[in-house]
Scaffold this motif. Structure first.
Motif, PDB file in Angstrom:
ATOM      1  N   TYR A   1       0.832  -1.203   0.000  1.00  0.00           N
ATOM      2  CA  TYR A   1       0.000   0.000   0.000  1.00  0.00           C
ATOM      3  C   TYR A   1       0.867   1.255   0.000  1.00  0.00           C
ATOM      4  CZ  TYR A   1      -3.327   3.580   1.463  1.00  0.00           C
ATOM      5  OH  TYR A   1      -4.082   4.728   1.531  1.00  0.00           O
ATOM      6  N   VAL A   2       1.903   1.261   0.829  1.00  0.00           N
ATOM      7  CA  VAL A   2       2.815   2.417   0.877  1.00  0.00           C
ATOM      8  C   VAL A   2       3.461   2.610  -0.488  1.00  0.00           C
ATOM      9  CG1 VAL A   2       4.823   3.423   2.014  1.00  0.00           C
ATOM     10  CG2 VAL A   2       3.228   2.033   3.344  1.00  0.00           C
ATOM     11  N   GLN A   3       3.831   1.517  -1.127  1.00  0.00           N
ATOM     12  CA  GLN A   3       4.420   1.573  -2.466  1.00  0.00           C
ATOM     13  C   GLN A   3       3.444   2.188  -3.462  1.00  0.00           C
ATOM     14  OE1 GLN A   3       7.476   0.310  -3.697  1.00  0.00           O
ATOM     15  NE2 GLN A   3       6.955   0.889  -5.790  1.00  0.00           N
ATOM     16  N   THR A   4       2.157   1.825  -3.362  1.00  0.00           N
ATOM     17  CA  THR A   4       1.140   2.360  -4.278  1.00  0.00           C
ATOM     18  C   THR A   4       0.983   3.864  -4.116  1.00  0.00           C
ATOM     19  OG1 THR A   4      -0.071   0.254  -4.250  1.00  0.00           O
ATOM     20  CG2 THR A   4      -1.291   2.215  -4.948  1.00  0.00           C
ATOM     21  N   VAL A   5       0.931   4.327  -2.867  1.00  0.00           N
ATOM     22  CA  VAL A   5       0.814   5.766  -2.609  1.00  0.00           C
ATOM     23  C   VAL A   5       2.050   6.495  -3.113  1.00  0.00           C
ATOM     24  CG1 VAL A   5       0.559   7.534  -0.824  1.00  0.00           C
ATOM     25  CG2 VAL A   5      -0.693   5.382  -0.624  1.00  0.00           C
TER      26      VAL A   5
END
Length: 322
Positions: free
Chosen positions: A175-179
């Protein structure tokens, strides 16, 4: 007298789960997947042999779900398929391999630069204390270093990234990677860039919500429709009051077309109309012009204007020749 320790006593035995499982894998896996992993960890300690069907019955988990769970852990490298079953891999070795792999590609200059970057080191420690209770797993250090190099974020943006994801109750690496990717695609590098991006995102969200309400939609806007709203709010910089003027023009339409709305708003933008008052004045003048045009056409059709007549055609011919 011979003394022996009874290692086979189930009552006093224990199955050790590395802390890495809780920090790296627990939050992303479903409850059934975790049940499967913990039980096969327990069985592997005793070299037990069990079929997937028996595993399904033992855990009260559907047969297809057990299959999905095994595939899930296999894809993560936690288990490895063997000829007669699965091998349970050491999570600490997996993590060590992850840490070693990205670092071998770093040049000596990169390593030296990272060692001297005290500001970045303090930032990472801040992230560790604020969002991981001081026990951030080693893989996060590699991820943060990768995102710094890959996206060019400054320290404030990196801290804001974790703050945003923590606020959204998700610190899963994916999720952090997506943001992070979304910010990078919007050319966010500095905190000033992030502020502009945040303002635009907020304006877009409000505009989409208002458009949905004004048009009476019970559904959310499609991605195609959101792209139009983004064009009006972000690219053109139009506030809601201008967009609402265009939306009112759909009240007489049986079907609502975003192509129609876009043509109207794009025309206003091409005329450099930047305020609601400017748009209203333009519409008023256009209405007056259209009204005058219709009135003129009406008078022409009714013969209200005096038309010249020529009774003496000889004189008309003479005038032409002179």
């Amino acid at each position: 007298m011979k003394l022996e320790q009874n290692e086979n006593s189930l009552l006093f035995s224990e199955t050790i789960i590395p802390d890495l499982f809780f920090s790296e894998y627990l939050s992303n896996a479903s409850g059934d997947f975790i049940k499967v992993y913990l039980y096969i960890m327990f069985l592997s300690k005793y070299n037990k042999d069990i079929s997937i069907n028996d595993l399904s019955k033992k855990l009260s988990v559907a047969f297809p779900v057990v299959q999905e769970a095994l595939k899930y852990w296999e894809n993560l490298g936690v288990i490895t398929k063997a000829a007669n079953g699965y091998l349970i891999n050491n999570l600490q070795e997996i993590e060590l391999h992850k840490l070693y792999k990205p670092n071998v590609s770093l040049s000596c200059e990169d390593i030296e630069k990272n060692e001297k970057n005290e500001t970045r080191a303090r930032l990472i420690e801040t992230i560790n204390n604020m969002y991981f209770q001081g026990i951030m797993s080693p893989s996060w250090y590699a991820n943060i270093d990768l995102w710094f190099r890959q996206y060019g974020f400054d320290e404030q943006v990196m801290l804001a990234l974790f703050a945003q994801c923590y606020k959204n109750s998700s610190l899963a690496p994916a999720y952090v990677q997506t943001v992070a990717e979304a910010w990078a695609n919007a050319n966010v590098k500095t905190f000033s860039d992030l502020e502009v991006y945040t303002q635009n995102s907020k304006a877009l969200q409000q505009a989409c919500k208002a458009t949905k309400q004004k048009l009476g939609f019970k559904r959310n806007l499609t991605q195609y429709e959101q792209d139009y709203v983004k064009k009006w709010t972000v690219d053109y910089g139009y506030p809601l009051d201008i967009i609402e003027i265009a939306l009112k023009k759909t009240t007489s339409k049986s079907t609502i077309s975003f192509d129609y709305l876009d043509k109207i708003i794009t025309d206003w933008h091409s005329r450099e109309l930047t305020t609601a008052d400017a748009v209203q004045n333009y519409l008023a003048s256009s209405k007056t012009l259209e009204s005058n045009k219709k009135e003129f056409q009406k008078k022409m059709q009714s013969g209200a204007f005096e038309q010249r007549t020529y009774d003496n055609f000889d004189n008309l011919y003479a005038n032409k020749q002179s």
